[in-house]
Scaffold this active site. Structure first.
Site, mmCIF file in Angstrom:
data_model
loop_
_atom_site.group_PDB
_atom_site.id
_atom_site.type_symbol
_atom_site.label_atom_id
_atom_site.label_comp_id
_atom_site.label_asym_id
_atom_site.label_seq_id
_atom_site.Cartn_x
_atom_site.Cartn_y
_atom_site.Cartn_z
ATOM 1 N N SER A 1 0.826 -1.201 0.000
ATOM 2 C CA SER A 1 0.000 0.000 0.000
ATOM 3 C C SER A 1 0.867 1.262 0.000
ATOM 4 O O SER A 1 1.714 1.431 -0.876
ATOM 5 C CB SER A 1 -0.950 -0.047 1.205
ATOM 6 O OG SER A 1 -1.976 0.904 1.085
ATOM 7 N N ASP B 1 -9.393 -5.355 -4.806
ATOM 8 C CA ASP B 1 -8.876 -4.277 -3.965
ATOM 9 C C ASP B 1 -9.727 -3.019 -4.163
ATOM 10 O O ASP B 1 -9.862 -2.515 -5.278
ATOM 11 C CB ASP B 1 -7.420 -3.993 -4.336
ATOM 12 C CG ASP B 1 -6.678 -3.189 -3.289
ATOM 13 O OD1 ASP B 1 -7.303 -2.342 -2.632
ATOM 14 O OD2 ASP B 1 -5.462 -3.426 -3.122
ATOM 15 N N HIS C 1 -7.537 -5.678 -0.498
ATOM 16 C CA HIS C 1 -6.297 -4.970 -0.196
ATOM 17 C C HIS C 1 -5.395 -5.765 0.756
ATOM 18 O O HIS C 1 -4.196 -5.562 0.792
ATOM 19 C CB HIS C 1 -6.636 -3.611 0.424
ATOM 20 C CG HIS C 1 -5.524 -2.619 0.392
ATOM 21 N ND1 HIS C 1 -4.784 -2.351 -0.740
ATOM 22 C CD2 HIS C 1 -5.015 -1.811 1.370
ATOM 23 C CE1 HIS C 1 -3.881 -1.430 -0.461
ATOM 24 N NE2 HIS C 1 -3.992 -1.086 0.807
#
Length: 269
Positions: A98, A222, A250
């Site tokens: 991320s 995601d 995610h």
């Protein structure tokens, strides 16, 4: 093994190391708004295969110092460099999830991939997490602004709602509560300022500066860093491989942890 590494006169970065004698080294950079403990299920598995695993809490998160300012990608990349130099890392794998993936990309560009042999990106927030005039594939900037406002108004509630967006699979309530607690260990101002960074900063020009083999793992479901971001990274990074995770959002490092760990270990070699 635990370290506190000084990166500025008043800022120490917490580093946790598992299996220091491992044959190959992986430095993990966590995503927002978590800390190195998010990689628990990698640290359970990879050291047993002989790898040296290092997790650092980025500034403002986990056990690291929580200064009032300093949450842009350049500063986080410089913090990574301080850790690399302090631990004398050579030919290591840099891995980021991320926002941590975006910070890893900035490290590669800003510091010419110093001592990195391979790069691994998991649901990375690059080249832009948000929609740009010439990049329609991110989330609306207004959605991130709303999260920033919620952080200042009721951060626990923002984090509690985030868990529903983070994962695709139905997970146990105890696990989701553990995940929620990771975010609570951050400073509120750091949580908000990092969100400003991934709302406003982009990494389009960084991708072409990466010159090491790169593995891109990304959940097709995601909802934080949308899957088209992974395709854009694949297009922009030479010598990169993209592996879609069909049953993940995610949180692919947990939702498909066995496949994730196997693909990562195969890539590291």
């Amino acid at each position: 093994m635990e370290h506190f590494i000084k990166v500025e006169p008043d800022v120490d970065i917490f580093v946790h190391e598992v299996n220091p004698e491992g044959k190959k080294t992986i430095l993990f950079i966590h995503g927002w708004p978590l800390n190195h403990n998010a990689y628990e299920y990698q640290f359970d598995y990879l050291p047993a295969m002989g790898y040296r695993c290092i997790g650092m809490d980025t500034r403002g998160f986990g056990k690291s110092s929580k200064p009032w300012r300093g949450y842009g990608y350049d500063r986080i990349a410089d913090d990574i460099l301080c850790v690399v130099r302090h631990l004398h890392l050579k030919d290591f794998v840099l891995a980021g999830h991320s926002m941590g993936g975006a910070a890893a990309i900035r490290y590669m560009a800003r510091h010419d991939g110093f001592c990195v042999s391979k790069l691994a990106l998991f649901g990375a927030a690059a080249p832009s997490l948000t929609i740009q005039p010439d990049f329609p594939y991110g989330v609306p900037k207004e959605a991130v602004t709303q999260m920033i406002e919620q952080t200042y108004q009721d951060r626990p509630n923002m984090l509690w709602q985030l868990k529903d967006m983070f994962f695709y699979q139905k997970l146990s309530e105890p696990f989701l509560n553990w995940f929620f607690q990771l975010g609570l260990r951050a400073a509120g101002w750091a949580t908000a300022d990092c969100a400003v960074t991934f709302r406003d900063e982009t990494l389009f020009f960084d991708l072409g500066k990466i010159n090491v083999p790169t593995l891109i793992l990304h959940g097709i479901h995601d909802r934080v860093c949308l899957f088209p971001l992974a395709e854009a990274m694949k297009k922009g990074i030479r010598n990169s491989v993209l592996i879609p995770f069909e049953d993940s959002g995610h949180g692919l490092f947990y939702e498909q942890k066995d496949e994730f760990n196997a693909k990562l270990a195969e890539f590291i070699g």
